[in-house]
Design a protein around this motif. Structure first.
Motif, PDB file in Angstrom:
ATOM      1  N   UNK A 165      14.697 -53.911 -64.456  1.00 36.62           N
ATOM      2  CA  UNK A 165      13.069 -54.294 -63.645  1.00 36.62           C
ATOM      3  C   UNK A 165      12.707 -55.462 -64.136  1.00 36.62           C
ATOM      4  N   UNK A 166      11.947 -56.242 -63.310  1.00 38.18           N
ATOM      5  CA  UNK A 166      11.272 -57.703 -63.631  1.00 38.18           C
ATOM      6  C   UNK A 166       9.768 -57.535 -63.139  1.00 38.18           C
ATOM      7  N   UNK A 167       9.149 -58.244 -63.865  1.00 38.91           N
ATOM      8  CA  UNK A 167       7.803 -58.310 -63.283  1.00 38.91           C
ATOM      9  C   UNK A 167       7.273 -59.711 -63.809  1.00 38.91           C
ATOM     10  N   UNK A 168       5.896 -60.119 -63.547  1.00 37.39           N
ATOM     11  CA  UNK A 168       5.591 -61.318 -64.045  1.00 37.39           C
ATOM     12  C   UNK A 168       4.093 -61.019 -64.338  1.00 37.39           C
ATOM     13  N   UNK A 169       3.476 -61.980 -65.266  1.00 41.42           N
ATOM     14  CA  UNK A 169       2.203 -61.948 -65.599  1.00 41.42           C
ATOM     15  C   UNK A 169       1.466 -63.294 -65.560  1.00 41.42           C
ATOM     16  N   UNK A 170       0.202 -63.512 -65.466  1.00 40.89           N
ATOM     17  CA  UNK A 170      -0.462 -64.966 -65.145  1.00 40.89           C
ATOM     18  C   UNK A 170      -1.773 -64.906 -65.822  1.00 40.89           C
ATOM     19  N   UNK A 171      -2.052 -66.047 -66.507  1.00 36.08           N
ATOM     20  CA  UNK A 171      -3.445 -66.396 -66.768  1.00 36.08           C
ATOM     21  C   UNK A 171      -3.877 -67.862 -66.145  1.00 36.08           C
ATOM     22  N   UNK A 172      -4.788 -67.662 -65.218  1.00 28.66           N
ATOM     23  CA  UNK A 172      -4.737 -68.632 -64.318  1.00 28.66           C
ATOM     24  C   UNK A 172      -5.945 -69.593 -64.676  1.00 28.66           C
ATOM     25  N   UNK A 173      -5.974 -70.953 -64.626  1.00 28.41           N
ATOM     26  CA  UNK A 173      -6.850 -71.968 -64.939  1.00 28.41           C
ATOM     27  C   UNK A 173      -6.854 -73.359 -63.759  1.00 28.41           C
ATOM     28  N   UNK A 174      -7.615 -73.803 -63.375  1.00 29.84           N
ATOM     29  CA  UNK A 174      -7.404 -75.062 -62.738  1.00 29.84           C
ATOM     30  C   UNK A 174      -7.697 -76.132 -63.415  1.00 29.84           C
ATOM     31  N   UNK A 186      -2.508 -59.827 -63.133  1.00 28.74           N
ATOM     32  CA  UNK A 186      -3.116 -61.298 -63.146  1.00 28.74           C
ATOM     33  C   UNK A 186      -4.511 -61.019 -63.831  1.00 28.74           C
ATOM     34  N   UNK A 187      -4.967 -62.229 -64.419  1.00 24.92           N
ATOM     35  CA  UNK A 187      -6.339 -62.136 -65.281  1.00 24.92           C
ATOM     36  C   UNK A 187      -7.300 -61.293 -64.026  1.00 24.92           C
ATOM     37  N   UNK A 188      -7.766 -60.238 -64.442  1.00 25.35           N
ATOM     38  CA  UNK A 188      -8.814 -59.657 -63.715  1.00 25.35           C
ATOM     39  C   UNK A 188     -10.145 -60.336 -63.117  1.00 25.35           C
ATOM     40  N   UNK A 189     -10.505 -61.413 -63.672  1.00 20.82           N
ATOM     41  CA  UNK A 189     -11.442 -62.324 -63.484  1.00 20.82           C
ATOM     42  C   UNK A 189     -11.201 -62.955 -62.381  1.00 20.82           C
ATOM     43  N   UNK A 190     -10.259 -63.004 -61.689  1.00 14.90           N
ATOM     44  CA  UNK A 190      -9.759 -63.747 -60.761  1.00 14.90           C
ATOM     45  C   UNK A 190     -10.284 -62.908 -59.388  1.00 14.90           C
ATOM     46  N   UNK A 191     -10.514 -61.659 -59.395  1.00  7.03           N
ATOM     47  CA  UNK A 191     -11.078 -60.694 -58.275  1.00  7.03           C
ATOM     48  C   UNK A 191     -12.514 -60.991 -58.266  1.00  7.03           C
ATOM     49  N   UNK A 192     -13.254 -61.573 -59.143  1.00  7.05           N
ATOM     50  CA  UNK A 192     -14.834 -62.001 -59.084  1.00  7.05           C
ATOM     51  C   UNK A 192     -15.116 -62.887 -58.200  1.00  7.05           C
ATOM     52  N   UNK A 193     -16.158 -62.399 -57.283  1.00  4.48           N
ATOM     53  CA  UNK A 193     -16.484 -63.493 -56.173  1.00  4.48           C
ATOM     54  C   UNK A 193     -17.592 -64.403 -56.675  1.00  4.48           C
ATOM     55  N   UNK A 194     -18.137 -63.932 -57.510  1.00  2.00           N
ATOM     56  CA  UNK A 194     -19.296 -64.769 -58.127  1.00  2.00           C
ATOM     57  C   UNK A 194     -20.348 -65.338 -57.189  1.00  2.00           C
ATOM     58  N   UNK A 195     -20.799 -64.249 -56.383  1.00  8.27           N
ATOM     59  CA  UNK A 195     -21.854 -64.718 -55.482  1.00  8.27           C
ATOM     60  C   UNK A 195     -21.232 -65.261 -53.964  1.00  8.27           C
ATOM     61  N   UNK A 196     -20.170 -65.967 -54.064  1.00  8.01           N
ATOM     62  CA  UNK A 196     -19.635 -66.503 -52.591  1.00  8.01           C
ATOM     63  C   UNK A 196     -19.081 -65.320 -51.817  1.00  8.01           C
ATOM     64  N   UNK A 197     -19.079 -65.834 -50.377  1.00  6.89           N
ATOM     65  CA  UNK A 197     -18.734 -64.841 -49.520  1.00  6.89           C
ATOM     66  C   UNK A 197     -17.234 -64.901 -49.091  1.00  6.89           C
ATOM     67  N   UNK A 198     -16.556 -66.013 -49.465  1.00  2.51           N
ATOM     68  CA  UNK A 198     -14.975 -65.939 -49.081  1.00  2.51           C
ATOM     69  C   UNK A 198     -14.232 -65.143 -50.031  1.00  2.51           C
ATOM     70  N   UNK A 199     -12.992 -65.249 -49.862  1.00  2.00           N
ATOM     71  CA  UNK A 199     -11.866 -64.308 -50.740  1.00  2.00           C
ATOM     72  C   UNK A 199     -11.981 -65.036 -51.990  1.00  2.00           C
ATOM     73  N   UNK A 200     -11.821 -63.967 -52.730  1.00  2.00           N
ATOM     74  CA  UNK A 200     -11.531 -64.536 -54.074  1.00  2.00           C
ATOM     75  C   UNK A 200     -10.284 -65.124 -54.332  1.00  2.00           C
ATOM     76  N   UNK A 201     -10.089 -65.821 -55.738  1.00  2.00           N
ATOM     77  CA  UNK A 201      -8.734 -66.514 -55.788  1.00  2.00           C
ATOM     78  C   UNK A 201      -7.430 -65.433 -55.916  1.00  2.00           C
ATOM     79  N   UNK A 202      -7.746 -64.234 -56.398  1.00  2.00           N
ATOM     80  CA  UNK A 202      -6.781 -63.255 -56.366  1.00  2.00           C
ATOM     81  C   UNK A 202      -6.190 -62.934 -55.026  1.00  2.00           C
TER      82      UNK A 202
END
Length: 267
Positions: free
Chosen positions: A77-86, A138-154
Protein backbone atom coordinates in the motif's frame (compact mmCIF):
# COMPACT_ATOMS: atom_id res chain seq x y z
CA UNK A 1 33.31 33.38 -14.02
CA UNK A 2 32.95 32.04 -10.47
CA UNK A 3 29.63 33.72 -9.74
CA UNK A 4 27.28 31.54 -7.63
CA UNK A 5 30.10 29.05 -7.00
CA UNK A 6 31.19 28.22 -3.43
CA UNK A 7 34.47 29.79 -2.35
CA UNK A 8 35.32 26.84 -0.11
CA UNK A 9 34.47 23.16 -0.23
CA UNK A 10 34.23 20.92 2.79
CA UNK A 11 33.81 17.19 3.14
CA UNK A 12 32.84 15.32 6.29
CA UNK A 13 34.75 12.04 6.73
CA UNK A 14 33.07 10.08 9.54
CA UNK A 15 35.37 8.31 11.97
CA UNK A 16 34.91 6.90 15.45
CA UNK A 17 37.27 6.17 18.31
CA UNK A 18 37.68 2.57 17.14
CA UNK A 19 39.10 3.73 13.82
CA UNK A 20 42.16 4.86 15.78
CA UNK A 21 43.77 1.77 17.40
CA UNK A 22 46.28 3.90 19.30
CA UNK A 23 43.49 5.56 21.31
CA UNK A 24 41.11 2.59 21.47
CA UNK A 25 43.48 -0.08 22.80
CA UNK A 26 44.11 1.32 26.25
CA UNK A 27 40.43 2.01 27.05
CA UNK A 28 41.21 5.18 29.04
CA UNK A 29 39.98 7.55 26.33
CA UNK A 30 36.87 5.44 25.79
CA UNK A 31 36.08 5.55 29.51
CA UNK A 32 36.40 9.34 29.44
CA UNK A 33 34.01 9.61 26.46
CA UNK A 34 31.51 7.29 28.15
CA UNK A 35 31.31 9.69 31.08
CA UNK A 36 30.24 12.63 28.90
CA UNK A 37 26.61 13.87 28.63
CA UNK A 38 24.47 11.96 26.12
CA UNK A 39 24.71 14.41 23.21
CA UNK A 40 28.48 14.81 23.51
CA UNK A 41 28.95 11.06 23.97
CA UNK A 42 26.98 10.27 20.80
CA UNK A 43 29.00 12.78 18.83
CA UNK A 44 32.50 12.01 20.05
CA UNK A 45 32.20 8.28 20.75
CA UNK A 46 29.55 7.07 18.29
CA UNK A 47 30.22 9.64 15.58
CA UNK A 48 26.54 10.60 15.48
CA UNK A 49 26.53 14.32 14.63
CA UNK A 50 22.80 14.39 13.91
CA UNK A 51 22.20 14.85 17.64
CA UNK A 52 21.50 18.46 18.66
CA UNK A 53 20.88 20.07 22.03
CA UNK A 54 17.13 20.36 22.56
CA UNK A 55 16.32 18.18 19.52
CA UNK A 56 12.73 16.97 19.41
CA UNK A 57 13.67 13.48 18.18
CA UNK A 58 16.96 12.41 19.77
CA UNK A 59 16.18 8.76 19.00
CA UNK A 60 16.64 9.37 15.27
CA UNK A 61 19.68 7.41 14.11
CA UNK A 62 20.90 7.73 10.55
CA UNK A 63 22.37 4.22 10.67
CA UNK A 64 19.00 2.76 11.71
CA UNK A 65 16.34 4.92 10.08
CA UNK A 66 17.96 5.75 6.73
CA UNK A 67 18.21 2.98 4.14
CA UNK A 68 19.37 2.52 0.56
CA UNK A 69 16.58 2.98 -2.01
CA UNK A 70 14.95 -0.12 -3.46
CA UNK A 71 12.01 -0.84 -5.74
CA UNK A 72 8.74 -0.78 -3.83
CA UNK A 73 6.78 -4.03 -4.52
CA UNK A 74 3.49 -3.51 -6.33
CA UNK A 75 1.54 -5.24 -3.58
CA UNK A 76 2.48 -2.71 -0.91
CA UNK A 77 0.00 0.00 0.00
CA UNK A 78 1.23 3.50 -0.87
CA UNK A 79 -0.03 6.94 0.09
CA UNK A 80 1.19 10.54 0.20
CA UNK A 81 0.98 13.48 2.60
CA UNK A 82 1.50 17.18 2.00
CA UNK A 83 2.05 20.41 3.90
CA UNK A 84 1.49 23.21 1.39
CA UNK A 85 3.01 26.68 1.29
CA UNK A 86 3.60 29.12 -1.52
CA UNK A 87 5.75 31.83 0.05
CA UNK A 88 7.50 29.41 2.40
CA UNK A 89 7.93 25.79 1.34
CA UNK A 90 5.79 22.86 0.29
CA UNK A 91 6.70 19.44 1.63
CA UNK A 92 5.31 16.20 0.16
CA UNK A 93 6.28 12.70 1.25
CA UNK A 94 5.32 9.38 -0.33
CA UNK A 95 5.05 6.45 2.07
CA UNK A 96 4.74 2.70 1.49
CA UNK A 97 3.49 0.18 4.06
CA UNK A 98 5.29 -3.17 4.28
CA UNK A 99 3.45 -6.40 5.19
CA UNK A 100 5.03 -6.03 8.66
CA UNK A 101 3.38 -2.58 8.96
CA UNK A 102 6.69 -0.72 8.69
CA UNK A 103 6.39 2.69 7.01
CA UNK A 104 8.91 3.46 4.26
CA UNK A 105 9.30 7.06 3.08
CA UNK A 106 10.43 6.40 -0.49
CA UNK A 107 10.10 9.83 -2.11
CA UNK A 108 9.97 13.49 -1.16
CA UNK A 109 9.18 16.76 -2.92
CA UNK A 110 10.39 20.03 -1.42
CA UNK A 111 9.77 23.26 -3.30
CA UNK A 112 8.63 26.86 -2.93
CA UNK A 113 6.63 29.38 -4.97
CA UNK A 114 4.64 26.66 -6.70
CA UNK A 115 0.91 27.15 -7.21
CA UNK A 116 -1.53 24.48 -6.08
CA UNK A 117 -2.38 23.49 -9.67
CA UNK A 118 1.29 23.22 -10.68
CA UNK A 119 1.97 21.16 -7.55
CA UNK A 120 -0.85 18.79 -8.48
CA UNK A 121 0.71 18.28 -11.92
CA UNK A 122 4.15 17.66 -10.37
CA UNK A 123 2.71 15.08 -7.97
CA UNK A 124 0.77 13.22 -10.65
CA UNK A 125 3.86 13.14 -12.88
CA UNK A 126 5.96 11.69 -10.03
CA UNK A 127 3.33 9.01 -9.39
CA UNK A 128 2.84 8.02 -13.01
CA UNK A 129 5.15 5.01 -12.85
CA UNK A 130 3.90 4.02 -9.39
CA UNK A 131 0.46 3.16 -10.67
CA UNK A 132 -1.08 5.67 -8.28
CA UNK A 133 -1.43 5.77 -4.52
CA UNK A 134 -4.22 4.61 -2.25
CA UNK A 135 -4.93 8.08 -0.86
CA UNK A 136 -3.39 11.46 -0.06
CA UNK A 137 -3.72 13.58 3.07
CA UNK A 138 -3.39 17.36 2.88
CA UNK A 139 -3.28 20.19 5.39
CA UNK A 140 -6.98 20.73 6.16
CA UNK A 141 -6.57 24.54 6.10
CA UNK A 142 -6.39 24.34 2.30
CA UNK A 143 -10.14 23.68 2.21
CA UNK A 144 -10.79 27.06 3.85
CA UNK A 145 -12.10 29.66 1.42
CA UNK A 146 -11.53 32.60 3.79
CA UNK A 147 -14.32 34.71 2.32
CA UNK A 148 -13.68 34.27 -1.40
CA UNK A 149 -16.17 32.66 -3.75
CA UNK A 150 -13.81 30.60 -5.90
CA UNK A 151 -12.61 27.05 -5.30
CA UNK A 152 -10.24 26.44 -2.41
CA UNK A 153 -6.65 25.38 -3.03
CA UNK A 154 -7.53 21.80 -2.13
CA UNK A 155 -10.45 21.84 -4.58
CA UNK A 156 -8.20 23.16 -7.35
CA UNK A 157 -5.83 20.23 -6.87
CA UNK A 158 -8.66 17.69 -6.67
CA UNK A 159 -10.22 19.03 -9.89
CA UNK A 160 -6.80 18.50 -11.50
CA UNK A 161 -7.02 14.82 -10.60
CA UNK A 162 -4.76 14.95 -7.53
CA UNK A 163 -7.13 13.73 -4.83
CA UNK A 164 -6.79 14.41 -1.11
CA UNK A 165 -8.54 14.07 2.18
CA UNK A 166 -8.08 16.64 4.96
CA UNK A 167 -5.60 16.13 7.77
CA UNK A 168 -6.55 16.22 11.42
CA UNK A 169 -5.81 19.67 12.87
CA UNK A 170 -8.04 19.43 15.93
CA UNK A 171 -6.83 20.50 19.35
CA UNK A 172 -4.09 18.17 20.56
CA UNK A 173 -3.37 16.74 17.10
CA UNK A 174 0.16 18.17 17.00
CA UNK A 175 1.11 16.57 20.30
CA UNK A 176 -0.51 13.27 19.29
CA UNK A 177 1.35 13.33 15.97
CA UNK A 178 4.68 13.97 17.67
CA UNK A 179 4.09 11.07 20.06
CA UNK A 180 3.19 8.78 17.15
CA UNK A 181 6.44 9.70 15.40
CA UNK A 182 8.37 8.84 18.57
CA UNK A 183 6.66 5.43 18.53
CA UNK A 184 7.44 4.93 14.86
CA UNK A 185 11.12 5.70 15.40
CA UNK A 186 11.36 2.96 18.01
CA UNK A 187 12.72 -0.46 17.05
CA UNK A 188 9.95 -3.06 17.07
CA UNK A 189 10.74 -5.78 19.60
CA UNK A 190 9.35 -8.53 17.35
CA UNK A 191 10.76 -7.58 13.94
CA UNK A 192 13.87 -5.91 15.47
CA UNK A 193 13.51 -3.14 12.90
CA UNK A 194 12.31 0.45 13.29
CA UNK A 195 8.66 1.10 12.50
CA UNK A 196 9.67 3.94 10.18
CA UNK A 197 12.55 4.21 7.71
CA UNK A 198 13.32 6.60 4.86
CA UNK A 199 15.35 6.33 1.67
CA UNK A 200 18.66 8.17 1.75
CA UNK A 201 17.70 10.17 -1.34
CA UNK A 202 15.02 11.92 0.73
CA UNK A 203 17.81 14.32 1.62
CA UNK A 204 15.71 17.19 2.97
CA UNK A 205 13.71 15.00 5.35
CA UNK A 206 16.86 13.21 6.54
CA UNK A 207 18.49 16.59 7.22
CA UNK A 208 15.51 18.27 8.87
CA UNK A 209 14.10 15.57 11.14
CA UNK A 210 17.05 15.31 13.59
CA UNK A 211 17.49 19.09 13.72
CA UNK A 212 13.92 20.11 14.61
CA UNK A 213 14.02 21.69 18.09
CA UNK A 214 11.47 21.44 20.86
CA UNK A 215 9.18 24.36 21.59
CA UNK A 216 10.69 26.09 24.65
CA UNK A 217 7.23 27.07 25.88
CA UNK A 218 5.70 23.65 25.22
CA UNK A 219 8.12 20.71 25.38
CA UNK A 220 5.35 18.40 24.13
CA UNK A 221 5.54 20.01 20.68
CA UNK A 222 8.20 21.08 18.19
CA UNK A 223 9.17 24.69 17.54
CA UNK A 224 6.76 25.84 14.81
CA UNK A 225 9.21 28.58 13.79
CA UNK A 226 11.70 25.93 12.68
CA UNK A 227 11.81 24.42 9.21
CA UNK A 228 9.12 21.80 9.78
CA UNK A 229 7.22 21.47 6.50
CA UNK A 230 8.35 17.92 5.74
CA UNK A 231 7.89 17.01 9.40
CA UNK A 232 4.30 18.26 9.26
CA UNK A 233 3.67 16.28 6.07
CA UNK A 234 5.11 13.17 7.70
CA UNK A 235 3.01 13.78 10.81
CA UNK A 236 -0.18 14.09 8.74
CA UNK A 237 0.65 10.84 7.00
CA UNK A 238 1.46 8.65 9.98
CA UNK A 239 -1.71 9.79 11.77
CA UNK A 240 -3.98 8.39 9.04
CA UNK A 241 -3.72 4.86 10.47
CA UNK A 242 -1.98 3.42 7.39
CA UNK A 243 -2.31 -0.32 7.02
CA UNK A 244 -0.68 -2.94 4.82
CA UNK A 245 -2.47 -4.23 1.72
CA UNK A 246 -2.91 -7.44 3.70
CA UNK A 247 -5.96 -5.80 5.25
CA UNK A 248 -7.41 -4.21 2.12
CA UNK A 249 -11.19 -4.22 2.23
CA UNK A 250 -12.81 -6.10 -0.63
CA UNK A 251 -16.61 -5.70 -0.56
CA UNK A 252 -17.10 -8.79 -2.77
CA UNK A 253 -15.17 -11.25 -0.62
CA UNK A 254 -14.27 -11.75 2.99
CA UNK A 255 -10.84 -13.20 3.75
CA UNK A 256 -10.82 -15.93 6.40
CA UNK A 257 -13.88 -14.41 8.01
CA UNK A 258 -12.15 -11.05 8.51
CA UNK A 259 -14.70 -8.23 8.44
CA UNK A 260 -13.67 -4.59 8.72
CA UNK A 261 -15.92 -2.11 10.48
CA UNK A 262 -14.55 0.88 8.57
CA UNK A 263 -13.85 0.41 4.83
CA UNK A 264 -11.85 3.65 4.69
CA UNK A 265 -9.27 2.83 7.31
CA UNK A 266 -9.54 -0.96 7.16
CA UNK A 267 -9.96 -1.86 10.83
Amino acid sequence: TKEDQPLFKRKFIPASLFDNPYLADSGDYEAMLLSLPEQQRKRLLDGDWDVNEGAAFPEFNRAVHVVEPYKIPKGWAKFRACDYGYGSYTGVVWIAVTPAEQLVVYRELYCSRVTAIDLADMILKAEYEDGGVRYGVLDSSLWHKRGDTGPSLAEQMIMRGCRWRPSDRSKGSRVAGKNELHRRLQVDEFTEEPRLVMFNDCTNLVAQLPSIPLDKRNPEDVDTNAEDHLYDALRYGIMTRPRSSLFDYDPATTRSGFQVSDPTFGY
